[in-house]
Design a protein around this motif. Sequence first.
Motif, PDB file in Angstrom:
ATOM      1  N   VAL A  90       6.497 -48.831  86.608  1.00  0.00           N
ATOM      2  CA  VAL A  90       6.904 -48.298  88.006  1.00  0.00           C
ATOM      3  C   VAL A  90       5.466 -48.110  88.597  1.00  0.00           C
ATOM      4  O   VAL A  90       4.730 -47.640  88.139  1.00  0.00           O
ATOM      5  N   TYR A  91       5.684 -48.873  89.968  1.00  0.00           N
ATOM      6  CA  TYR A  91       4.351 -48.745  90.990  1.00  0.00           C
ATOM      7  C   TYR A  91       4.441 -47.668  91.836  1.00  0.00           C
ATOM      8  O   TYR A  91       5.705 -47.802  92.640  1.00  0.00           O
ATOM      9  N   TYR A  92       3.544 -47.092  92.187  1.00  0.00           N
ATOM     10  CA  TYR A  92       3.516 -45.879  92.954  1.00  0.00           C
ATOM     11  C   TYR A  92       2.481 -45.994  94.125  1.00  0.00           C
ATOM     12  O   TYR A  92       1.401 -46.117  93.709  1.00  0.00           O
ATOM     13  N   CYS A  93       3.011 -45.618  95.154  1.00  0.00           N
ATOM     14  CA  CYS A  93       1.887 -45.730  96.190  1.00  0.00           C
ATOM     15  C   CYS A  93       1.477 -44.121  96.525  1.00  0.00           C
ATOM     16  O   CYS A  93       2.419 -43.305  96.300  1.00  0.00           O
ATOM     17  N   ALA A  94       0.182 -44.121  96.813  1.00  0.00           N
ATOM     18  CA  ALA A  94      -0.355 -42.730  97.092  1.00  0.00           C
ATOM     19  C   ALA A  94      -1.107 -42.598  97.999  1.00  0.00           C
ATOM     20  O   ALA A  94      -1.791 -43.640  98.244  1.00  0.00           O
ATOM     21  N   ALA A  95      -1.283 -41.424  98.731  1.00  0.00           N
ATOM     22  CA  ALA A  95      -2.224 -41.381  99.768  1.00  0.00           C
ATOM     23  C   ALA A  95      -2.885 -39.943  99.878  1.00  0.00           C
ATOM     24  O   ALA A  95      -2.349 -38.929  99.423  1.00  0.00           O
ATOM     25  N   SER A  96      -4.115 -40.225 100.586  1.00  0.00           N
ATOM     26  CA  SER A  96      -4.836 -38.731 100.849  1.00  0.00           C
ATOM     27  C   SER A  96      -5.065 -38.552 102.080  1.00  0.00           C
ATOM     28  O   SER A  96      -5.478 -39.427 102.782  1.00  0.00           O
ATOM     29  N   LYS A  97      -5.049 -37.517 102.685  1.00  0.00           N
ATOM     30  CA  LYS A  97      -5.263 -37.160 103.851  1.00  0.00           C
ATOM     31  C   LYS A  97      -6.935 -36.899 104.019  1.00  0.00           C
ATOM     32  O   LYS A  97      -7.635 -36.694 105.300  1.00  0.00           O
ATOM     33  N   TYR A  98      -7.560 -36.715 102.945  1.00  0.00           N
ATOM     34  CA  TYR A  98      -8.884 -36.767 102.788  1.00  0.00           C
ATOM     35  C   TYR A  98      -9.516 -37.989 102.170  1.00  0.00           C
ATOM     36  O   TYR A  98      -9.243 -38.600 101.695  1.00  0.00           O
ATOM     37  N   PHE A  99     -11.030 -38.177 102.859  1.00  0.00           N
ATOM     38  CA  PHE A  99     -11.675 -39.580 102.409  1.00  0.00           C
ATOM     39  C   PHE A  99     -12.175 -39.096 100.998  1.00  0.00           C
ATOM     40  O   PHE A  99     -12.616 -38.031 100.708  1.00  0.00           O
ATOM     41  N   LEU A 100     -11.983 -39.809  99.910  1.00  0.00           N
ATOM     42  CA  LEU A 100     -11.955 -39.580  98.573  1.00  0.00           C
ATOM     43  C   LEU A 100     -13.460 -40.182  97.983  1.00  0.00           C
ATOM     44  O   LEU A 100     -13.875 -39.638  96.899  1.00  0.00           O
ATOM     45  N   GLY A 101     -14.173 -40.967  98.780  1.00  0.00           N
ATOM     46  CA  GLY A 101     -15.464 -41.454  98.320  1.00  0.00           C
ATOM     47  C   GLY A 101     -15.224 -42.043  96.969  1.00  0.00           C
ATOM     48  O   GLY A 101     -14.408 -42.838  96.577  1.00  0.00           O
ATOM     49  N   SER A 102     -16.097 -41.391  95.945  1.00  0.00           N
ATOM     50  CA  SER A 102     -16.068 -42.003  94.653  1.00  0.00           C
ATOM     51  C   SER A 102     -14.795 -41.663  93.793  1.00  0.00           C
ATOM     52  O   SER A 102     -14.478 -42.167  92.631  1.00  0.00           O
ATOM     53  N   TYR A 103     -13.900 -40.947  94.325  1.00  0.00           N
ATOM     54  CA  TYR A 103     -12.691 -40.244  93.512  1.00  0.00           C
ATOM     55  C   TYR A 103     -11.583 -41.054  93.848  1.00  0.00           C
ATOM     56  O   TYR A 103     -10.261 -40.521  93.318  1.00  0.00           O
ATOM     57  N   TYR A 104     -11.688 -42.202  94.334  1.00  0.00           N
ATOM     58  CA  TYR A 104     -10.482 -43.098  94.668  1.00  0.00           C
ATOM     59  C   TYR A 104      -9.349 -43.377  93.367  1.00  0.00           C
ATOM     60  O   TYR A 104      -8.420 -43.522  93.879  1.00  0.00           O
ATOM     61  N   SER A 105     -10.084 -43.253  92.353  1.00  0.00           N
ATOM     62  CA  SER A 105      -9.094 -43.578  91.146  1.00  0.00           C
ATOM     63  C   SER A 105      -8.527 -42.365  90.498  1.00  0.00           C
ATOM     64  O   SER A 105      -7.884 -42.546  89.508  1.00  0.00           O
ATOM     65  N   ASP A 106      -9.048 -41.119  91.007  1.00  0.00           N
ATOM     66  CA  ASP A 106      -8.413 -39.973  90.357  1.00  0.00           C
ATOM     67  C   ASP A 106      -6.900 -39.619  91.017  1.00  0.00           C
ATOM     68  O   ASP A 106      -6.833 -39.343  92.215  1.00  0.00           O
ATOM     69  N   ARG A 107      -5.858 -39.766  90.114  1.00  0.00           N
ATOM     70  CA  ARG A 107      -4.889 -39.426  90.810  1.00  0.00           C
ATOM     71  C   ARG A 107      -4.563 -37.968  91.250  1.00  0.00           C
ATOM     72  O   ARG A 107      -3.585 -37.989  92.384  1.00  0.00           O
ATOM     73  N   GLY A 108      -5.489 -37.165  90.845  1.00  0.00           N
ATOM     74  CA  GLY A 108      -5.262 -35.795  91.153  1.00  0.00           C
ATOM     75  C   GLY A 108      -5.625 -35.561  92.514  1.00  0.00           C
ATOM     76  O   GLY A 108      -5.176 -34.553  93.258  1.00  0.00           O
ATOM     77  N   LYS A 109      -6.266 -36.446  93.183  1.00  0.00           N
ATOM     78  CA  LYS A 109      -6.751 -36.340  94.578  1.00  0.00           C
ATOM     79  C   LYS A 109      -6.035 -36.830  95.683  1.00  0.00           C
ATOM     80  O   LYS A 109      -6.101 -36.456  96.724  1.00  0.00           O
ATOM     81  N   TYR A 110      -4.645 -37.292  95.422  1.00  0.00           N
ATOM     82  CA  TYR A 110      -3.962 -37.850  96.175  1.00  0.00           C
ATOM     83  C   TYR A 110      -2.906 -36.922  96.399  1.00  0.00           C
ATOM     84  O   TYR A 110      -2.136 -36.256  95.710  1.00  0.00           O
ATOM     85  N   THR A 111      -2.441 -36.756  97.657  1.00  0.00           N
ATOM     86  CA  THR A 111      -1.483 -35.358  98.138  1.00  0.00           C
ATOM     87  C   THR A 111      -0.337 -35.927  98.465  1.00  0.00           C
ATOM     88  O   THR A 111       0.636 -35.135  98.414  1.00  0.00           O
ATOM     89  N   THR A 112       0.021 -37.147  98.534  1.00  0.00           N
ATOM     90  CA  THR A 112       1.415 -37.751  98.920  1.00  0.00           C
ATOM     91  C   THR A 112       1.770 -38.970  98.015  1.00  0.00           C
ATOM     92  O   THR A 112       0.796 -39.892  97.923  1.00  0.00           O
ATOM     93  N   TRP A 113       3.024 -38.986  97.594  1.00  0.00           N
ATOM     94  CA  TRP A 113       3.455 -39.935  96.609  1.00  0.00           C
ATOM     95  C   TRP A 113       4.770 -40.692  97.094  1.00  0.00           C
ATOM     96  O   TRP A 113       5.479 -39.738  97.628  1.00  0.00           O
ATOM     97  N   GLY A 114       4.992 -41.826  97.037  1.00  0.00           N
ATOM     98  CA  GLY A 114       6.088 -42.567  96.892  1.00  0.00           C
ATOM     99  C   GLY A 114       7.087 -42.316  95.843  1.00  0.00           C
ATOM    100  O   GLY A 114       6.596 -41.713  94.957  1.00  0.00           O
ATOM    101  N   GLN A 115       8.414 -42.705  96.006  1.00  0.00           N
ATOM    102  CA  GLN A 115       9.063 -42.487  94.866  1.00  0.00           C
ATOM    103  C   GLN A 115       9.016 -43.400  93.831  1.00  0.00           C
ATOM    104  O   GLN A 115       9.643 -43.235  92.519  1.00  0.00           O
ATOM    105  N   GLY A 116       8.276 -44.602  94.012  1.00  0.00           N
ATOM    106  CA  GLY A 116       8.022 -45.554  93.000  1.00  0.00           C
ATOM    107  C   GLY A 116       8.992 -46.773  92.951  1.00  0.00           C
ATOM    108  O   GLY A 116       9.969 -46.587  93.408  1.00  0.00           O
TER     109      GLY A 116
END
Length: 123
Positions: A90-116
Amino acid sequence: AQLIESGGGLVQPGGSLRLSCAPSGPRFEHYAWFRQGPQSEREFVAAIDRSAVTRYVAHSLEGRFAISRDIANNTAYLQMNNLKPEDTAVYYCAASKYFLGSYYSDRGKYTTWGQGTQVTVSS
């Protein structure tokens, strides 16, 4: 805000799919794709920043997967080529309202997720 995903499905090994992710609401600073296979952790696939200048793809997927953004339509895409059965997930889209810099692969940093959206690679 919501993320609307589309483009999943059943494909034969060696085939291609393109997933789409369109947010409804405000624009985000970072977009990413994660995937979760059967009995596995959710793993990073790819990420792209708001300007579509900085892009990352998981090392194991480089050469087959690519992420892009249509800024005018505010849509993020994941192009997947030469798909293999182990890409089934299952592939999920995720988005962050903040610029993540080097944390782009950290799923805990993303604030909004799709349904998959399910991607199945099988003959």
